[in-house]
Design a protein around this motif. Structure first.
Motif, PDB file in Angstrom:
ATOM      1  N   ASP A 190       0.525  -1.119  -0.218  1.00 13.54           N
ATOM      2  CA  ASP A 190       0.408  -0.373   0.453  1.00 13.54           C
ATOM      3  C   ASP A 190       1.027   0.919   0.151  1.00 13.54           C
ATOM      4  O   ASP A 190       0.165   2.212   0.665  1.00 13.54           O
ATOM      5  N   GLY A 191       2.016   1.357  -1.130  1.00 16.92           N
ATOM      6  CA  GLY A 191       2.418   2.625  -1.250  1.00 16.92           C
ATOM      7  C   GLY A 191       1.863   3.308  -1.426  1.00 16.92           C
ATOM      8  O   GLY A 191       0.819   3.336  -3.365  1.00 16.92           O
ATOM      9  N   ARG A 192       2.265   4.532  -1.931  1.00 10.87           N
ATOM     10  CA  ARG A 192       1.241   5.673  -2.334  1.00 10.87           C
ATOM     11  C   ARG A 192       2.414   6.541  -2.514  1.00 10.87           C
ATOM     12  O   ARG A 192       3.184   7.322  -2.143  1.00 10.87           O
ATOM     13  N   VAL A 193       1.250   7.216  -3.857  1.00 10.97           N
ATOM     14  CA  VAL A 193       2.036   8.293  -3.868  1.00 10.97           C
ATOM     15  C   VAL A 193       1.874   9.705  -2.948  1.00 10.97           C
ATOM     16  O   VAL A 193       0.313   9.709  -3.266  1.00 10.97           O
ATOM     17  N   LEU A 194       2.372  10.729  -2.619  1.00  8.41           N
ATOM     18  CA  LEU A 194       2.507  11.500  -2.057  1.00  8.41           C
ATOM     19  C   LEU A 194       2.772  13.061  -2.960  1.00  8.41           C
ATOM     20  O   LEU A 194       3.858  13.479  -3.185  1.00  8.41           O
ATOM     21  N   ALA A 195       1.455  14.131  -3.413  1.00 15.34           N
ATOM     22  CA  ALA A 195       1.567  15.061  -4.003  1.00 15.34           C
ATOM     23  C   ALA A 195       1.267  15.805  -3.379  1.00 15.34           C
ATOM     24  O   ALA A 195       2.620  16.424  -2.821  1.00 15.34           O
TER      25      ALA A 195
END
Ligand SMILES: Cc1cc2nc3c(=O)[nH]c(=O)nc-3n(C[C@H](O)[C@H](O)[C@H](O)COP(=O)(O)OP(=O)(O)OC[C@H]3O[C@@H](n4cnc5c(N)ncnc54)[C@H](O)[C@@H]3O)c2cc1C
Length: 285
Positions: free
Chosen positions: A28-33
């Motif tokens: 559940d790694g996600r992009v942080l914008a």
């Protein structure tokens, strides 16, 4: 509340970001914008990603350019970038108008156009723009790049065609022709709140008739979309009260309005009718 523990990864290039995302996506790694949606969700522990791939230091991702008849908005372009004209085309004016309806000023200085699309809130103004103007959404992964038409990208409430290891690298929005018109209207209870219904319309004026009509509706169904029934009521007609009312009625009939804690489906259907008619009236001024 505080977020659950996570590891922050800070890539410097897009290739590095995509590689890191491929490694952490299974956990559940996600992009942080801009973090304007993800951070509050993490603070409430509605999401507990073990890894964040923070793209804020990736070079070149804050660029906007005009290429092959489209405006290219890359992954780190903030909402506030559109406070001023980003392109000498009616599309620039449309984006400026819409940007001022998104949240509040501090949120607009951090939140990103592409982050809004990836998050896919039904009320998102940028999602409505992408759906109405048939934008192309570009996804990058270690497997390569693919362009996804907006009508295939939005797949329901906060759900998109992005795979877990795909980074939304840019959005390509077609420029508008010199004879184009647009109107945008949304309704929310307080300034800065998410819209309960919104409409974006565009058309070209040809010999006094409306051509290439687009009627988009957002905030009313799980995903924003063009309303074919409303467009059919306008195509080839001279702009005026009767076709505008007919199109608004067609949109209100066609919409499968959501019911939530704020309002009933019937009220939201009424809002759609009003937003479409007002957006059309604005486009004709
Ligand atoms: C009080 C408040 C009011 C708001 N009102 C509005 C409003 O009226 N209209 C509106 O549209 N928004 C509103 N927002 C949301 C705001 O616009 C966010 O900025 C936006 O939804 C997400 O953009 P972000 O860059 O902050 O994304 P983030 O919060 O960083 O990420 C959101 C989600 O998208 C994913 N993501 C982000 N970028 C990418 C990418 N490039 N590739 C793949 N996945 C990605 C993240 O992993 C996460 O799941 C509001 C927010 C707040 C806090």
């Amino acid at each position: 509340m505080k977020p659950a523990p996570f590891t922050r990864h800070v890539p410097k290039t897009l290739d590095e970001a995509v590689k890191m995302l491929a490694e952490v996506a299974p956990e559940d790694g996600r992009v942080l914008a801009g973090g304007q949606s993800l951070v509050p969700i993490m603070a409430f522990r509605l999401a507990k990603p073990a890894h964040l791939v923070d793209i804020n230091n990736v070079e070149g991702l804050d660029r906007i350019s005009s290429e092959n008849g489209a405006l290219v908005v890359r992954a780190l372009v903030r909402h506030a970038a559109f406070h001023k004209l980003v392109v000498d085309n009616l599309l620039g004016h449309l984006l400026t108008k819409v940007a001022h309806s998104i949240a509040h000023y501090p949120i607009r200085t951090r939140g990103t156009f592409c982050g809004s699309l990836a998050h896919a809130d039904p009320s998102s103004e940028w999602c409505l723009v992408a759906a109405t103007l048939d934008a192309m959404i570009v996804a990058r992964s270690v497997r390569g790049e693919r362009a996804i038409p907006a009508r295939e990208f939005f797949q329901g409430m906060m759900s998109t065609a992005l795979a877990e290891d795909e980074l939304l690298s840019e959005v390509r929005i077609p420029l508008l022709t010199p004879d184009a018109r647009f109107g945008f209207q949304e309704f929310s209870r307080r300034t800065g709140d998410f819209a309960m219904a919104a409409s974006l319309v565009t058309w070209r004026s040809e010999g006094g008739k409306m051509r290439d009509v687009r009627v988009g509706v957002g905030g009313a169904e799980p995903s924003p979309r063009r309303m074919a029934e409303a467009e059919a009521a306008l195509e080839g007609q001279a702009p005026g009260d009767a076709p505008f009312r007919a199109a608004a009625e067609a949109a209100a009939t066609a919409v499968d309005a959501m019911e939530d804690h704020q309002t009933t489906a019937e009220y939201r259907r009424d809002l759609v009718r009003a937003m479409v008619r007002r957006a059309l009236e604005q486009s004709a001024k």
